[in-house]
Motif scaffolding. Structure first.
Motif, PDB file in Angstrom:
ATOM      1  N   GLU A  84     -55.258  39.948  41.440  1.00 29.36           N
ATOM      2  CA  GLU A  84     -55.044  40.204  40.014  1.00 29.36           C
ATOM      3  C   GLU A  84     -55.677  39.116  39.156  1.00 29.36           C
ATOM      4  O   GLU A  84     -56.283  39.389  38.122  1.00 29.36           O
TER       5      GLU A  84
ATOM      6  N   SER B 248     -46.761  50.205  26.088  1.00 24.02           N
ATOM      7  CA  SER B 248     -47.772  49.501  26.862  1.00 24.02           C
ATOM      8  C   SER B 248     -49.067  49.330  26.076  1.00 24.02           C
ATOM      9  O   SER B 248     -49.926  48.563  26.466  1.00 24.02           O
TER      10      SER B 248
ATOM     11  N   GLY C 134     -49.370  44.766  27.727  1.00 25.03           N
ATOM     12  CA  GLY C 134     -49.791  44.620  29.110  1.00 25.03           C
ATOM     13  C   GLY C 134     -48.871  43.717  29.896  1.00 25.03           C
ATOM     14  O   GLY C 134     -48.672  43.906  31.091  1.00 25.03           O
ATOM     15  N   ILE C 135     -48.298  42.719  29.218  1.00 24.68           N
ATOM     16  CA  ILE C 135     -47.460  41.754  29.925  1.00 24.68           C
ATOM     17  C   ILE C 135     -46.121  42.376  30.314  1.00 24.68           C
ATOM     18  O   ILE C 135     -45.654  42.230  31.436  1.00 24.68           O
ATOM     19  N   LEU C 136     -45.523  43.107  29.363  1.00 31.36           N
ATOM     20  CA  LEU C 136     -44.149  43.561  29.575  1.00 31.36           C
ATOM     21  C   LEU C 136     -44.038  44.994  30.064  1.00 31.36           C
ATOM     22  O   LEU C 136     -43.116  45.329  30.793  1.00 31.36           O
TER      23      LEU C 136
ATOM     24  N   GLN D 247     -43.973  38.843  37.045  1.00 32.78           N
ATOM     25  CA  GLN D 247     -43.975  39.536  38.329  1.00 32.78           C
ATOM     26  C   GLN D 247     -43.481  38.634  39.455  1.00 32.78           C
ATOM     27  O   GLN D 247     -42.692  39.040  40.288  1.00 32.78           O
TER      28      GLN D 247
ATOM     29  N   ARG E 229     -46.341  47.183  31.610  1.00 31.41           N
ATOM     30  CA  ARG E 229     -47.267  47.744  32.583  1.00 31.41           C
ATOM     31  C   ARG E 229     -46.944  47.073  33.925  1.00 31.41           C
ATOM     32  O   ARG E 229     -47.791  46.534  34.586  1.00 31.41           O
ATOM     33  N   GLN E 230     -45.660  47.094  34.261  1.00 30.19           N
ATOM     34  CA  GLN E 230     -45.194  46.364  35.430  1.00 30.19           C
ATOM     35  C   GLN E 230     -44.642  47.342  36.441  1.00 30.19           C
ATOM     36  O   GLN E 230     -44.484  48.525  36.156  1.00 30.19           O
TER      37      GLN E 230
ATOM     38  N   GLN F  18     -48.218  37.802  32.626  1.00 33.97           N
ATOM     39  CA  GLN F  18     -47.846  38.998  33.379  1.00 33.97           C
ATOM     40  C   GLN F  18     -47.495  38.628  34.819  1.00 33.97           C
ATOM     41  O   GLN F  18     -46.483  39.062  35.364  1.00 33.97           O
TER      42      GLN F  18
ATOM     43  N   GLN G 207     -58.496  39.840  36.466  1.00 31.35           N
ATOM     44  CA  GLN G 207     -58.328  39.456  35.066  1.00 31.35           C
ATOM     45  C   GLN G 207     -59.432  38.515  34.609  1.00 31.35           C
ATOM     46  O   GLN G 207     -59.743  38.448  33.422  1.00 31.35           O
TER      47      GLN G 207
ATOM     48  N   ALA H  81     -52.709  36.121  28.912  1.00 32.13           N
ATOM     49  CA  ALA H  81     -51.883  37.316  29.096  1.00 32.13           C
ATOM     50  C   ALA H  81     -51.697  37.606  30.579  1.00 32.13           C
ATOM     51  O   ALA H  81     -50.607  37.973  31.020  1.00 32.13           O
TER      52      ALA H  81
END
Lengths: 394, 404, 367
Positions: C237, B249, B256-258, B130, B260-261, B126, C241, B122
């Motif tokens: 990050e 979210s 979290g991937i899409l 980004q 929370r950016q 993410q 993670q 994940a």
């Protein structure tokens, strides 16, 4: 030119007309440099803290301070570039890699190829020259030195071969591949400098062993910093000139550059021409790296080039992709670079000013119509016709 | 050429040549062999753990796979794709198959590299999203320019000066929105300069772009040492934090991937949709494309080439970019076939390469750091050279148009 | 052609407008923030005739790193001792020798060269001009050169304190680090950090893990430069993670990207390097656990003082925990979050490192 028609022109007339045509060719570059210096002065004044702080209260004083800054800056540049024998030596020293890299880009331009990868080719060339230069202890100079210089050429040629073959075989545009290879080359150098092959044994930071004396390019006169690399650069300029304008290969280069499909119909091998051009172009840039390592730094470090490969694009434009023009342009840029440090020492104005001036010069050069428009004069043929770069589609 | 919307459409209709088809088939089989014999070659009983959570949404259990078994399965899939490609071919869906095999290969690689360890899937996705944003913005800028016939390699310079302007203005005003406006204005001014040089003064467009890049580098570094070095407060803009969309979210895995950016990712998606719609579904887009592809033909219909070109070059997007990304953006544009969503897909590929590269250095894979750092650049070269080869550029790209 | 005449100068105007825009953006607050201006007039101190000159490496004087810290030392000497200072920035390796020579011919009393890249050029100039005094940052000559003062720093010990602090504060049992470029001035910090974690594990019988650097294999996470903040962000990050909850970024300005990632993650801490980043990078007060301090400015100031006094008494200045050449920044806002026991243990470890009973190198590799 209004020479009498029908009569044979006299010697003085011929010299006169040659001078006029030379002046015509020089007028755009000269005006470009002048315009750039004027705009550079504007930049100095506007960014002068004294000027800014006085502007609200005392406009006359503000401009006085601004102009004093300009005079000090340009005075420092002049003094540092031609003010003493050492300064002149420094100017030629700075011009040496610029000449070679400029030739590399100019050659590509002639064949319709935009080699932005001169920077990476300089690095790989420098690395190859270092590998030869730090090894082979005991080899006589007349073998070792040429071998090290040749290694530089080979390294650069190899780094030019990659985008060349990619362009020829797959059509991958050289602008993108060469830029990407620049980034790759920084990492290659960084990696190589951590290997026992290159790294100095007593150091943990990335710095190579010193080049052996037998592979060092000696100073040109006495103990000046300018070295025999300058001679190599000038010889390369002559060689490129011959290659482009006197040889059949050069004719093919230019034919492919001007009109690839016509060149193809005429039976020229476009793929081979592309690959060969990129290799020679890369080789020339590699020589620039080799000269710097063998003549000036005597050791390899990461980021030893301050961006000669990118300045080279400007030089090729400034010189109209003619070798003699590239040499002249490199001397101007070399003088700017040589004068930058003394200017900063004397005035505190950042050396990046030189980059601004360089960028302005090429902007004016790239657009002859711009210079025409500003000065309302007629100038010679636009330099753009000698550069045949097209879009991605080619 | 009809609507150019996807990667596949970047290639002339009717799929690919016979030779190329065979080439891809062989490539798939080679990749399958690599997966089976290299990625499958792990100690028996090894397991790879894929982290499935990022952020603080509803947690999903981690995905635990037997490393070797997963590799063999993926190898079989790749081999099947190769076999079909060699015998029947995928026809017009060849690009889909290619994408599929690349995804399979990437997944197998991760399984192998993280055998007996853990890699946060994940998190990678993410980061991929980004990292693809600056590239996609650059590509969109390029598309807009090149669709109307101006090659824009000044993207890098525009980004650099835009970043400079936004940092200074946002710090000086204390408002990062004004900073964004300043970045757009400065980027637009440079674009105007490009337009003036290229269209009015007929400067070779690639050269004009390089000139602008050099100019932007010089001016920003000069001002940085002359001004910012003495006034560090001018280079301290407020930050854009992440925007956590409520409810969405918290969705498992994708939340979290899409959702929370940061702002730019949402803006990027919005711009993609708008650009796609504008280019392919409006009169304006039709004109732009017509002008780009056939200036002379368009002229006869009475569209002012000059006007459209000017307006387009000035209306570029650029944001949040750094060294080299402008050029990778150009590569994405080409890979994506001069289409917004195609270039977004390409941006994702580069973003993925970069995201994986960062994770590899943590996993101690034993490869020297420098080689890992080369990966995104090498991927760019391979993609531009190998996978797509000659894509079709808009017909009048790069040629200044002189009205007869 | 009528249009063209108008557009000719206009292109030049565009250029000028750009510059103007940039400058106008700068000017209003340029005057407002004059307190931050570094070049304060040296009116307070008595003026003495001593010219100290700095040659930077290719990072330039505004690198927010060692070139700038060295310059801060010069500025402090300018205002406190009343000396004169000068500066030359290098853009390439080629510049080092002529820059040093420019300063020699300008009659500098002390030339400060910054960084190991200037090692060769400084040595050559110092040997050729035995009466010219030099000080070089991050470099020591063996055998020493009489007229050169080498300024080096025991960053390993200082980083060991940070490693101990990180291990003590971690909830997840994983702490992270990454560097800018893999060179010894960077990896020394990371070695020390790992040593601190290992020491903590040995003292407490815990098994806190470090990700991002392994001294045994010399592999780890590096962003590849000291400029791309985005890379710092993604690297941090990735480590967050992977479970890390304290990040130690040895990457200059790139660390700011990591701070952003840590702040957004919300339940992690950040440790800075070189200067107290709580002060130098505002906006991240809530995550800034501490900073490793490398006081190049103090070392340069010390070098200037020694040069004014006469010949160098020794040829090596080592910034240590003992002479405050390196150190640990205050916990600032997080002071209440750090348990008193941990603070005491760090103070004790600092004392042990000073008296030599604990050495960072002994704990580089976990036993």
């Amino acid at each position: 030119m209004t020479a009498d028609v029908g009569t044979q022109p006299s010697v003085t007339q011929r010299i006169g007309s040659a001078l006029i045509s030379a002046a015509r060719q020089l007028i755009v570059p000269a005006l470009a440099v002048v315009s750039a210096l004027i705009l550079g002065a504007v930049v100095i004044i506007l960014s002068d803290p004294k000027f800014v702080s006085l502007l609200g209260t005392d406009i006359g004083g503000a401009f006085g301070a601004g102009f004093r800054s300009v005079l000090a800056a340009y005075g420092g540049l002049l003094k540092g570039s031609v003010g003493s024998p050492d300064a002149i030596s420094e100017t030629f020293l700075r011009a040496t890699p610029l000449i070679l890299a400029g030739l590399a880009v100019a050659l590509g331009f002639r064949a319709g190829l935009f080699n932005i990868g001169a920077e990476g080719q300089i690095y790989i060339g420098g690395m190859f020259a270092t590998i030869v230069g730090i090894n082979f202890d005991g080899m006589p100079t007349f073998i070792h030195l040429p071998l090290a210089v040749a290694a530089g050429f080979v390294g650069g040629a190899l780094w030019g071969f990659i985008p060349g073959i990619l362009k020829a075989r797959t059509g991958a545009h050289e602008v993108i591949t060469t830029i990407m290879l620049n980034y790759v080359s920084y990492r290659v150098i960084d990696f190589a400098l951590h290997q026992p092959l290159l790294q100095r044994p007593d150091r943990s930071d990335p710095v190579s062993r010193f080049v052996l004396d037998s592979a060092t390019l000696p100073p040109l006169f006495g103990d000046t910093r300018v070295h025999w690399g300058l001679v190599i650069a000038l010889a390369a300029a002559v060689a490129v000139s011959w290659l482009l304008f006197r040889s059949t290969k050069g004719f093919e280069f230019r034919a492919v550059g001007l009109n690839p499909s016509a060149a193809g119909y005429a039976g020229m091998n476009i793929s081979r021409t592309i690959i060969l051009t990129m290799m020679i172009s890369g080789g020339l840039a590699g020589l620039a790296g080799a000269g710097e390592i063998l003549g000036t730094n005597h050791r390899l470090t990461p980021l030893f080039s301050p961006g000669w490969g990118f300045d080279a694009i400007a030089l090729a434009l400034l010189g109209g992709s003619r070798p003699i023009g590239v040499v002249g342009a490199a001397l101007v840029f070399g003088a700017l670079r040589a004068g930058a440090a003394p200017m900063q020492a004397a005035t505190g104005i950042p050396i990046d000013l030189v980059v601004v001036i360089q960028a302005l010069v090429i902007m004016f050069i790239a657009a002859p119509a711009l210079v025409r428009g500003i000065y309302r004069i007629k100038v010679g043929k636009p330099t753009g016709t000698e550069i045949s770069i097209k879009g991605w589609g080619a | 050429m009809g609507r150019v919307t996807t990667l596949a459409a970047a290639i002339p209709r009717g799929g690919i040549s016979r030779a190329r088809q065979r080439g891809y088939g062989i490539l798939y089989l080679v990749l399958a062999a690599v997966i089976a014999f290299i990625f499958g070659n792990v100690p028996g009983g090894s397991e790879t753990t894929f982290g499935m959570n990022v952020g603080r949404g509803v947690a999903v259990p981690n995905l635990v796979l037997p490393s070797a078994g997963a590799a063999y399965l993926l190898a079989a899939l790749a081999a099947a794709a190769g076999a079909i490609q060699l015998t029947r071919g995928f026809g017009a869906r060849w690009a889909l198959a290619l994408t599929g095999v690349i995804v399979i290969f990437a997944f197998a690689f991760l399984t192998w590299i993280a055998a007996d360890g853990q890699v946060n899937l994940a998190g990678i996705l993410q980061a991929t999203l980004q990292l693809s944003v600056p590239i996609t913005f650059g590509a969109m800028s390029g598309i807009l320019c090149e669709r109307s016939g101006v090659v824009n390699i000044a993207i890098e310079g525009m980004l650099l000066s835009g970043a400079f302007a936004s940092a200074v203005v946002a710090s000086a005003t204390g408002n990062h929105w004004i900073g964004i406006v300043a970045a757009i204005i400065v980027g637009g001014l440079l674009a105007a300069l490009l337009a003036v040089l290229a269209i009015r003064y007929l400067v070779n467009q690639i050269i004009a772009g390089v000139v602008i890049n050099i100019f932007a580098t010089g001016v920003t570094s000069f001002l940085a040492s002359r001004v910012l070095a003495h006034y560090p407060d001018l280079n301290n803009p407020e930050r854009f934090g992440p925007i956590v969309l409520p409810v969405l979210s918290d969705l498992p895995f994708v939340g979290g991937i899409l959702f929370r950016q940061n702002l730019f990712i949402y803006a990027c998606i919005a711009c993609l949709v708008i650009l796609h719609f504008m280019l392919f579904s409006t009169r304006w887009g039709l004109r732009v494309r017509a002008v780009g592809e056939h200036p002379l033909a368009a002229d006869t219909v009475g569209i002012s080439v000059f006007f459209v070109r000017y307006r387009n070059v000035i209306g570029t997007f650029e944001k949040e970019m750094t060294a080299g990304h402008g050029f990778i953006g150009l590569a994405a544009m080409i890979f994506g076939g001069w289409a917004p969503f195609g270039s977004f897909l390409a941006g994702l590929v580069f973003g993925f390469a970069d995201a994986v590269q960062t994770r590899l250095s943590i996993l101690h894979v034993g490869l020297p750091t420098q080689f890992l750092q080369m990966v995104p650049y090498l991927v760019t070269i391979v993609v531009v050279a190998g996978l797509v080869g000659r894509v079709r550029a808009p017909a009048a790209d790069g040629r200044p148009y002189v009205k007869e | 052609m009528r249009k063209q005449r108008w557009l000719g100068p206009s292109a030049a105007l565009f250029t000028a407008a750009l510059i103007l825009a940039a400058c106008q953006g700068a000017s209003p607050s340029a005057s407002a923030s004059s307190a931050a201006s570094a070049s304060a007039p040296a009116s307070a101190a008595p003026s003495i005739k001593f010219l100290a000159c700095e040659v930077t490496d290719t990072g330039g004087v505004d690198d927010k790193g060692f070139n700038q810290n060295a310059h801060d030392g010069l500025l402090r000497a300018q205002s406190e001792l009343g000396i004169q200072i000068a500066l030359l920035e290098s853009t390439a390796d080629t510049d080092y020798a002529p820059n040093i020579n420019t300063f020699i011919s300008q009659g500098c009393d002390l030339i400060v060269t910054v960084g190991f890249l200037l090692g060769d050029a400084t040595k050559a100039a110092a040997t050729a001009n035995p009466n010219q005094k030099f000080a070089i940052v991050d470099y020591a000559y063996d055998p020493p050169i009489p007229n050169v003062l080498g300024l080096v720093f025991d960053t390993k010990s200082a980083s060991m304190l940070q490693g101990y602090l990180a291990a003590g504060m971690s909830q997840t049992g994983i702490v992270g680090t990454f560097g800018g470029i893999q060179i010894s001035p960077v990896t020394d910090f990371m070695d020390g950090y790992v040593a601190g974690v290992n020491y903590y594990n040995k003292q407490k019988g815990t098994s806190v893990k470090v990700i991002g650097w392994d001294p045994a294999t010399a592999t780890g996470s590096f962003t590849g430069d000291f400029t791309d903040q985005n890379k710092g962000r993604t690297t941090a990050e990735a480590e967050l993670q992977a479970g890390a909850d304290v990040i130690y970024a040895v990457a200059g300005p790139v660390g700011q990207g990591a701070m952003a990632a840590v702040l957004d993650a919300g339940n992690a801490y950040f440790i800075g390097v070189d200067v107290d980043q709580y002060i130098s990078v505002p906006g991240f007060e809530s995550i800034m656990l501490s900073s490793e301090l490398k006081r190049i400015d103090n070392a340069v100031f010390e070098a200037i003082t020694e040069a004014i006094a006469g010949p160098f008494p020794s040829n090596l200045y080592v910034g240590t925990l003992a002479n405050d050449g390196v150190g640990i920044a205050p916990y600032h806002d997080l002071d209440s979050k750090v348990p008193q026991a941990l603070k005491d243990e760090i103070t004790a470890l600092k004392a042990a490192l000073i008296d030599g009973s604990v050495k960072a190198d002994d704990f580089k590799v976990a036993s």
